[in-house]
Design a protein around this motif. Structure first.
Motif, short mmCIF file in Angstrom:
data_model
loop_
_atom_site.label_atom_id
_atom_site.label_comp_id
_atom_site.label_asym_id
_atom_site.label_seq_id
_atom_site.Cartn_x
_atom_site.Cartn_y
_atom_site.Cartn_z
N ILE A 49 0.79 -1.39 -0.08
CA ILE A 49 0.22 0.27 0.28
C ILE A 49 0.56 1.19 -0.35
O ILE A 49 0.66 2.34 -1.06
CB ILE A 49 -1.08 0.23 1.29
CG1 ILE A 49 -2.45 -1.01 0.96
CG2 ILE A 49 -1.87 1.00 1.01
CD1 ILE A 49 -2.41 -1.24 1.92
N TYR A 50 2.03 1.39 0.67
CA TYR A 50 2.79 2.08 1.08
C TYR A 50 3.32 2.40 -0.60
O TYR A 50 3.27 3.80 -0.77
CB TYR A 50 4.27 1.95 2.12
CG TYR A 50 4.67 3.80 2.42
CD1 TYR A 50 3.82 4.88 2.59
CD2 TYR A 50 6.09 3.81 1.39
CE1 TYR A 50 4.93 5.64 2.73
CE2 TYR A 50 6.83 4.55 1.54
CZ TYR A 50 6.14 5.73 2.24
OH TYR A 50 6.89 6.67 2.18
N ALA A 51 3.77 1.56 -0.58
CA ALA A 51 5.17 1.38 -2.48
C ALA A 51 3.77 2.40 -3.44
O ALA A 51 4.02 3.33 -3.99
CB ALA A 51 5.14 0.24 -3.25
N SER A 52 1.99 1.86 -3.27
CA SER A 52 1.60 2.43 -4.28
C SER A 52 0.80 4.06 -3.78
O SER A 52 1.02 4.59 -5.15
CB SER A 52 -0.03 1.06 -4.57
OG SER A 52 -0.63 1.53 -3.45
N HIS A 53 1.61 4.44 -3.12
CA HIS A 53 0.43 5.12 -2.11
C HIS A 53 1.81 6.62 -2.80
O HIS A 53 1.76 7.75 -3.46
CB HIS A 53 0.65 5.55 -0.76
CG HIS A 53 0.78 7.04 -0.13
ND1 HIS A 53 0.05 7.92 -0.66
CD2 HIS A 53 1.49 7.37 0.63
CE1 HIS A 53 0.38 9.44 0.29
NE2 HIS A 53 0.98 9.12 0.60
N ARG A 54 3.33 5.91 -2.53
CA ARG A 54 4.76 6.83 -2.90
C ARG A 54 4.15 7.65 -4.93
O ARG A 54 4.65 8.12 -4.79
CB ARG A 54 5.51 5.93 -3.10
CG ARG A 54 5.49 6.19 -1.14
CD ARG A 54 7.12 5.62 -0.97
NE ARG A 54 8.66 6.93 -1.71
CZ ARG A 54 9.14 7.31 -0.94
NH1 ARG A 54 9.50 7.17 -0.14
NH2 ARG A 54 10.49 8.13 -2.11
N GLU A 55 3.77 5.57 -5.09
CA GLU A 55 3.74 6.02 -6.88
C GLU A 55 2.38 6.88 -7.01
O GLU A 55 2.81 7.40 -8.41
CB GLU A 55 3.71 4.63 -7.92
CG GLU A 55 4.74 3.72 -7.51
CD GLU A 55 4.81 3.10 -7.62
OE1 GLU A 55 3.32 1.93 -8.18
OE2 GLU A 55 5.39 1.80 -7.88
N GLY A 56 1.60 6.82 -6.25
CA GLY A 56 0.34 8.37 -6.60
C GLY A 56 -0.87 6.97 -7.29
O GLY A 56 -1.90 8.08 -7.87
N ILE A 58 -2.93 4.44 -5.55
CA ILE A 58 -3.04 3.17 -4.31
C ILE A 58 -3.47 2.14 -4.89
O ILE A 58 -3.87 1.08 -4.56
CB ILE A 58 -4.04 3.77 -2.86
CG1 ILE A 58 -3.33 5.02 -3.02
CG2 ILE A 58 -4.78 2.70 -2.11
CD1 ILE A 58 -3.08 4.71 -1.25
N ALA A 59 -4.73 2.05 -5.95
CA ALA A 59 -5.00 1.45 -6.67
C ALA A 59 -4.47 -0.08 -7.49
O ALA A 59 -5.06 -1.10 -7.71
CB ALA A 59 -6.48 1.73 -8.01
N ALA A 60 -3.76 0.81 -6.97
CA ALA A 60 -2.65 -0.34 -8.20
C ALA A 60 -1.73 -1.34 -7.12
O ALA A 60 -1.60 -2.24 -7.53
CB ALA A 60 -0.72 0.46 -8.88
N SER A 61 -1.83 -1.35 -5.79
CA SER A 61 -1.76 -2.45 -5.64
C SER A 61 -2.59 -3.25 -4.67
O SER A 61 -2.58 -4.31 -3.91
CB SER A 61 -0.80 -1.77 -3.94
OG SER A 61 -1.82 -0.78 -3.07
N VAL A 65 -3.01 -6.87 -2.06
CA VAL A 65 -3.61 -6.41 -0.94
C VAL A 65 -4.20 -7.86 -1.17
O VAL A 65 -4.12 -8.70 0.19
CB VAL A 65 -3.84 -5.26 -0.16
CG1 VAL A 65 -4.69 -5.65 0.52
CG2 VAL A 65 -2.63 -4.19 -0.33
N VAL A 66 -4.98 -8.46 -1.86
CA VAL A 66 -6.38 -9.13 -2.31
C VAL A 66 -5.57 -10.10 -1.70
O VAL A 66 -6.15 -11.06 -0.64
CB VAL A 66 -6.96 -8.46 -3.13
CG1 VAL A 66 -8.67 -9.64 -3.82
CG2 VAL A 66 -8.30 -7.94 -2.93
N SER A 67 -4.66 -10.80 -2.57
CA SER A 67 -3.59 -11.73 -2.14
C SER A 67 -3.50 -12.17 -0.88
O SER A 67 -3.43 -12.88 -0.09
CB SER A 67 -2.64 -12.00 -3.72
OG SER A 67 -2.23 -13.26 -3.10
N HIS A 68 -2.55 -11.29 0.02
CA HIS A 68 -2.24 -11.43 0.97
C HIS A 68 -3.43 -11.48 2.38
O HIS A 68 -3.70 -12.29 3.26
CB HIS A 68 -1.41 -10.21 1.60
CG HIS A 68 0.16 -10.17 0.83
ND1 HIS A 68 0.61 -11.01 0.20
CD2 HIS A 68 0.99 -8.73 -0.16
CE1 HIS A 68 1.98 -10.57 -0.83
NE2 HIS A 68 1.36 -9.33 -0.77
#
Length: 171
Positions: A49-56, A58-61, A65-68
């Motif tokens: 989530i944080y990595a996708s937040h940094r990329e701007g 969030i939906a990318a993760s 996230v669902v898999s985890h």
């Protein structure tokens, strides 16, 4: 009951308790291991989530996230199963209303008063001979003189009251 019979019974009870303790310890170790796996998954969820937040974005993760999260759900189910096995070993159950853990033979929850449905009794060890109460059909130890549930006098010499684990009456 003679002195030697009492000693034999005491040693047998101690061995059963030790075996229960070992099994419960193994199950608790498995639960601990699964809790650590969950912690790792939570870390991976947060990292994604944080990595996708940094990329701007969030939906990318979302897929990761669902898999985890599905893996965490599976671990939670496994932990619940292990907890139930521990309760069975301890002859306990949980109230569905207030989650209090009570002895298996409890009919009403002491916390909220919820009635428990009649449940099958736990199985005996293979080859163990039990005395069945003719009044309430409770299984009692061979050396019991009175029923554990209703207090009815047991006739340990009556072959109709003796039962082996596999359900065949002793002959």
């Amino acid at each position: 009951m003679s002195f030697f019979d009492k000693m034999k019974q005491g040693a047998s009870d101690a061995a059963k308790k030790a075996q229960q303790t070992v099994e419960i310890t193994k199950l608790k170790s498995q639960i601990s291991s699964k809790e650590k796996e969950k912690d790792k998954l939570f870390y991976l969820i947060g990292t994604a989530i944080y990595a996708s937040h940094r990329e701007g974005n969030i939906a990318a993760s979302e897929e990761e996230v669902v898999s985890h999260c599905q893996k965490v759900d599976g671990l939670n189910q496994e932990i619940d199963f292990l907890d139930e096995r521990i309760k069975n070993i301890r002859f306990e159950k949980t109230c569905p209303t207030c989650s209090i853990v009570v002895p298996l033979d409890t009919r009403f929850c002491p916390g909220c008063g919820t009635g428990f449905p009649e449940e099958p009794r736990p199985e005996n060890t293979i080859g163990e001979i039990r005395v069945i109460c003719s009044h309430c059909l409770t299984e009692n130890d061979l050396s019991s003189k009175h029923c554990l549930t209703c207090g009815n006098k047991l006739s340990g010499q009556d072959p109709q009251n003796l039962e082996l684990m596999d359900g065949e009456p002793e002959r």
